[in-house]
Structure formats: structure tokens, C-alpha cells
Design an enzyme around this catalytic site. Sequence first.
Site: not given
Length: 361
Positions: A125, A297, A328
Site C-alpha cells: 500500500s 483491489d 486491497h
Amino acid sequence: MSKEDYDKYALGDWHLQCGTALSNAHIAYKTIGDPKAPAIVYPTWYSGSISDNIWLIGQDKALNPNKYFIIIPALFGNGQSTSPSNTKLATAFPKISFYDNVRAQHKLVTEHLGIHHLYCVLGWSMGAGQTFQWITQYPDFTDLAVPFCGSARTSLHNQVFLEGIKSALLAAKGIPSAGSKEGGVTGDGVDKKRVWTEEERMVGLRAFGRGYAGWGFSQAFYREKLHERHYGFPDLESFMVGFWESWATSKDPENMLVMLQTWQSGDCSMQEPYNGDFERSMSSIKAKTLVLPAKTDLYFPPEDSEYEVANMKPGVGQVEIFPTIWGHWAGGPGDSKQDLKWLDEHLSRFFEKNSTDRSRM
């Protein structure tokens, strides 16, 4: 490992890309393994503490502390490195970029830890955003890079998502957003530090968590009712309260806003010598780079990763896509055991292949 188990490195007055400075700044970090082993930098992610990165490290994993010296640096704003929550400022906290974070990490690694080359940089991330920043800001400094479930540039759609949750949080104080990559509109022209009452904090962070709930996991995750089957919540509202609100209300609102601004502004071409030329920044990458997006995602779709790699020089980058419905969360923080296994296996193969390639040179 407890949340308090980390060290601090003093940076002094840390000058920022935005033109201001953080007074008496520090970066928090944790090292694991033998300092003489090949070094790996593994930065934290949005809202994550240093201890939240441990899920990917172990003697049975690719990130084996018996083989590598693993350095986990914390983002500015995460509450461990210099942040609104641990800084006494009369004014609002300044804008922090990925460039500012990685420059501090580079100083930590080189001047404090005495390391002048890295084996790998990797992260999930916002950790992936820092990974891309490392390999464009210091293109000769590392052999390998593995950004997973992240991007080299925050897309417009991602900025829109972040605007929604930012606006929900600021609404608790009656403050509108000043726009993407900006803070809130105070209306008085005074750049002063915000003070949150407990009621404002709880109302704002609960709304923030509920806004996040539609993005962290995919449509298929909810369709398959994994919030019940995996996490054990009896219904959707229990999941909203027990998972998302619980996560959000454990955070400091100003810390979350600082990191969010860093995320919205993410673009590794916004530095010398690229000056906004994104394609040039990608073609500058020299580290062998394995980019791992997740199929579902909603922040960082595979198409963005494919464009990043398409602009790297031949043989530098490759894309592999998580075959997952976890969205995600496939990339972390280790809740999906199947995706953790997939990630660890890809890291192991990537390390092994490149170790073999180097031995043939």
C-alpha cells in the site's frame, strides 16, 4: 512485538519539499536480523505501526531474519515517527511527501546504520508508494524492489476515494476539504493547529471507518460474506462497528489526515530530475522490480501496475497479479492466509531467481 518496541533516530530540523521544516524531527524504526546480512527496507503503510509489518517476517518466510537485515521505518504521521500526536506545534502540521519520508529513511540507513547499498525495498500500500519512491529517488541504491498493492502515482480515482473519507472526518468539525492534496478550509485564514474534542474525534473517525469499509475489501469479498465466514461477525452492522469503527477510532484524526495527504500527493515523478514526467521516472528505475497488484483491489487496479512496468526499461520490471477476492487486503496485513502464502512464495522465487542470476554474472 509490542507497539512500543522500536527505536528513534533524530533528524534535527527536517526540511520538506513543501518549503517548510519539521522542527526537531525524528524517524522511528525497528531492525531485525544481523546487520552484516543483506539489508532490506520494509516501510510501514497507511495507519500502520511498525509492529503491524511483522506478519510478513519469519524464519519460515522469504523475509527471513536469519538471512536478511530487515529495517522497518515508520511514516511521518503514523504516531511513532514525528506526527501531530507527538509534536507540540502551535500551527498546523506541514505537508509531508513520499520524497520527505524516503530522504529521512536514506539518512537513517546510511548515516545511522552505516549501510550504503540495499538488497531490496518492498512494501504494501503506502509501503509500495515508498518503494517506488526509493527506486526513483535513489536508483542505484538497491538491487531489488517489490511494491505490492500500491502504486508509483496516486490515480485520480484513488484521490476521489480519499477525498470522501477525508471529508467525512473533517465534517465532524464543520470543516470542508480544500481539495485533493490539501487539508481543510478553516475560513479564518489562520494556519493553526486543530484541537479535537472527544465527541468530534469519535464521530469523525467512525464516519471515516464506515467510508473506508466499501474500499478496503472487494465486492466479491462481501458477496461471499467473508466478513462473517472469516472474521466471525454475525452480520454487516456488527462488522462495521467491530472491525471498521474499531480500527478507525483507535487512531488520531490529525495523524490520519497527515498520512492521507501524503498518499493523495503520491507521485514519484514530482522530484528532480523528472519534474512531473512520470514515464521518465519509471524508465529511470534500475532495480529489478516485481510489481504485485491484486485483481480486485479498488485502490490500485492491475492496469496501473501494468502501465508502470510498461514504462520501465526492458528486463527491469514484471507484473504478477494476486488471484484474489480480498481486494486491497490481499497484500496485508496477513488476514488472508491464502494470499499471504501466494505473496511469500512470489517473494521467495523472486529472491532466489535474482540470487541465481547474480551468481552467473
